[in-house]
Design a protein around this motif. Structure first.
Motif, PDB file in Angstrom:
ATOM      1  N   GLU A   5      56.630  56.719  40.556  1.00  0.00           N
ATOM      2  CA  GLU A   5      57.977  57.245  40.368  1.00  0.00           C
ATOM      3  C   GLU A   5      58.179  57.714  38.933  1.00  0.00           C
ATOM      4  O   GLU A   5      57.618  57.135  38.010  1.00  0.00           O
ATOM      5  N   ARG A   6      59.007  58.743  38.797  1.00  0.00           N
ATOM      6  CA  ARG A   6      59.440  59.194  37.477  1.00  0.00           C
ATOM      7  C   ARG A   6      60.756  59.936  37.637  1.00  0.00           C
ATOM      8  O   ARG A   6      61.086  60.408  38.726  1.00  0.00           O
ATOM      9  N   GLU A   7      61.491  60.014  36.554  1.00  0.00           N
ATOM     10  CA  GLU A   7      62.703  60.836  36.516  1.00  0.00           C
ATOM     11  C   GLU A   7      62.290  62.213  36.033  1.00  0.00           C
ATOM     12  O   GLU A   7      61.541  62.337  35.053  1.00  0.00           O
ATOM     13  N   TRP A   8      62.740  63.254  36.739  1.00  0.00           N
ATOM     14  CA  TRP A   8      62.398  64.612  36.353  1.00  0.00           C
ATOM     15  C   TRP A   8      63.595  65.510  36.576  1.00  0.00           C
ATOM     16  O   TRP A   8      64.044  65.683  37.713  1.00  0.00           O
ATOM     17  N   ARG A   9      64.144  66.002  35.490  1.00  0.00           N
ATOM     18  CA  ARG A   9      65.259  66.941  35.531  1.00  0.00           C
ATOM     19  C   ARG A   9      66.422  66.418  36.361  1.00  0.00           C
ATOM     20  O   ARG A   9      66.953  67.100  37.239  1.00  0.00           O
ATOM     21  N   GLY A  10      66.767  65.156  36.087  1.00  0.00           N
ATOM     22  CA  GLY A  10      67.923  64.536  36.711  1.00  0.00           C
ATOM     23  C   GLY A  10      67.709  63.977  38.104  1.00  0.00           C
ATOM     24  O   GLY A  10      68.666  63.570  38.751  1.00  0.00           O
ATOM     25  N   ALA A  11      66.465  63.945  38.570  1.00  0.00           N
ATOM     26  CA  ALA A  11      66.195  63.428  39.918  1.00  0.00           C
ATOM     27  C   ALA A  11      64.987  62.487  39.871  1.00  0.00           C
ATOM     28  O   ALA A  11      64.109  62.617  39.019  1.00  0.00           O
ATOM     29  N   SER A  12      64.962  61.567  40.814  1.00  0.00           N
ATOM     30  CA  SER A  12      63.798  60.703  40.975  1.00  0.00           C
ATOM     31  C   SER A  12      62.795  61.416  41.872  1.00  0.00           C
ATOM     32  O   SER A  12      63.152  61.892  42.948  1.00  0.00           O
ATOM     33  N   VAL A  13      61.562  61.485  41.409  1.00  0.00           N
ATOM     34  CA  VAL A  13      60.489  62.144  42.154  1.00  0.00           C
ATOM     35  C   VAL A  13      59.248  61.282  42.053  1.00  0.00           C
ATOM     36  O   VAL A  13      59.207  60.298  41.309  1.00  0.00           O
ATOM     37  N   TYR A  14      58.218  61.650  42.801  1.00  0.00           N
ATOM     38  CA  TYR A  14      56.902  61.076  42.599  1.00  0.00           C
ATOM     39  C   TYR A  14      56.086  62.041  41.755  1.00  0.00           C
ATOM     40  O   TYR A  14      56.216  63.258  41.890  1.00  0.00           O
ATOM     41  N   GLU A  15      55.236  61.471  40.937  1.00  0.00           N
ATOM     42  CA  GLU A  15      54.250  62.237  40.169  1.00  0.00           C
ATOM     43  C   GLU A  15      52.875  61.806  40.641  1.00  0.00           C
ATOM     44  O   GLU A  15      52.678  60.650  41.030  1.00  0.00           O
ATOM     45  N   THR A  16      51.919  62.722  40.609  1.00  0.00           N
ATOM     46  CA  THR A  16      50.550  62.375  40.950  1.00  0.00           C
ATOM     47  C   THR A  16      49.610  62.815  39.846  1.00  0.00           C
ATOM     48  O   THR A  16      49.926  63.729  39.069  1.00  0.00           O
ATOM     49  N   GLY A  17      48.478  62.161  39.774  1.00  0.00           N
ATOM     50  CA  GLY A  17      47.425  62.524  38.840  1.00  0.00           C
ATOM     51  C   GLY A  17      46.102  62.025  39.382  1.00  0.00           C
ATOM     52  O   GLY A  17      46.066  61.066  40.157  1.00  0.00           O
ATOM     53  N   TRP A  18      45.009  62.677  38.999  1.00  0.00           N
ATOM     54  CA  TRP A  18      43.697  62.343  39.557  1.00  0.00           C
ATOM     55  C   TRP A  18      42.623  62.521  38.509  1.00  0.00           C
ATOM     56  O   TRP A  18      42.821  63.172  37.483  1.00  0.00           O
ATOM     57  N   ALA A  19      41.481  61.953  38.799  1.00  0.00           N
ATOM     58  CA  ALA A  19      40.279  62.132  37.983  1.00  0.00           C
ATOM     59  C   ALA A  19      39.082  62.050  38.926  1.00  0.00           C
ATOM     60  O   ALA A  19      38.963  61.085  39.686  1.00  0.00           O
ATOM     61  N   VAL A  20      38.222  63.056  38.898  1.00  0.00           N
ATOM     62  CA  VAL A  20      36.993  63.064  39.692  1.00  0.00           C
ATOM     63  C   VAL A  20      35.828  63.112  38.710  1.00  0.00           C
ATOM     64  O   VAL A  20      35.815  63.942  37.789  1.00  0.00           O
ATOM     65  N   LEU A  21      34.884  62.207  38.882  1.00  0.00           N
ATOM     66  CA  LEU A  21      33.746  62.115  37.974  1.00  0.00           C
ATOM     67  C   LEU A  21      32.959  63.426  37.941  1.00  0.00           C
ATOM     68  O   LEU A  21      32.815  64.101  38.975  1.00  0.00           O
ATOM     69  N   PRO A  22      32.441  63.826  36.771  1.00  0.00           N
ATOM     70  CA  PRO A  22      31.773  65.126  36.609  1.00  0.00           C
ATOM     71  C   PRO A  22      30.731  65.490  37.667  1.00  0.00           C
ATOM     72  O   PRO A  22      30.740  66.635  38.143  1.00  0.00           O
ATOM     73  N   PRO A  23      29.847  64.584  38.097  1.00  0.00           N
ATOM     74  CA  PRO A  23      28.858  65.019  39.095  1.00  0.00           C
ATOM     75  C   PRO A  23      29.458  65.452  40.437  1.00  0.00           C
ATOM     76  O   PRO A  23      28.779  66.083  41.244  1.00  0.00           O
TER      77      PRO A  23
END
Length: 177
Positions: free
Chosen positions: A83-101
């Motif tokens: 969860e995060r607040e974004w421009r006056g609203a509650s939203v979900y944020e996502t982020g990822w990491a995939v190993l180089p190979p």
């Protein structure tokens, strides 16, 4: 939870307070993997992040996962939503990491589709956002491939105390009522 994009199959496994997950976090903390995120974190910061990931399990709060490539059963990265607040609203944020190979094979987009399904199942927030650096074509490509819509450029504070120029990508998790 498992899914596929472009023929790639992944399964998301909940993040655990384990040596295995901690080692994965250390592996994605390389200079190469964090070049668009302000660089590698200290060991102390990694330990704090690992604890935060392991504790992110509350209803509606979000969750972190390790990404498992199927049928190989190999852990190839991490992804989550929170969860995060974004421009006056509650939203979900996502982020990822995939190993180089494993990069460049559609794994991150497949994982993003799965994490969107997990976030939608919570029925807490209508939108899932991703904020990749404007200078990171691969992560912006993941957003496009996973069905996100580009809202525009924005400034996001990451890491703490540093403003980063990002693209705001948004995915509607379910149609408005």
């Amino acid at each position: 939870m498992s899914g596929a994009a472009s023929g790639v199959r992944v399964r998301l496994e909940p993040w655990e307070d384990s040596a295995f997950c901690l080692e994965l976090l250390r592996r994605v903390n390389s200079a190469e993997m964090t070049a668009h995120l302000g660089g590698p974190e200290s060991e102390e910061q990694i330990l704090v992040r690992h604890r935060r990931y392991a504790e992110l399990t509350g209803p509606g709060a979000g969750r972190m996962y390790r990404v498992v490539l199927v049928p190989e059963e190999e852990t190839v990265g991490s992804i989550g939503y929170w969860e995060r607040e974004w421009r006056g609203a509650s939203v979900y944020e996502t982020g990822w990491a995939v190993l180089p190979p494993f990069q460049g094979r559609g794994i991150a987009a497949a994982a993003a589709g799965e994490v969107a399904r997990a976030a939608a199942a919570q029925r807490t927030h209508q939108y899932l956002h991703a904020y990749p650096s404007v200078g990171h074509p691969a992560s912006n490509g993941v957003c496009r491939k996973a069905g996100f819509t580009l809202v525009g450029e924005c400034e996001v504070e990451y890491p703490l105390g540093t403003m980063m120029r990002c693209n705001d990508w948004r995915l509607e998790l379910w149609p408005p009522a």
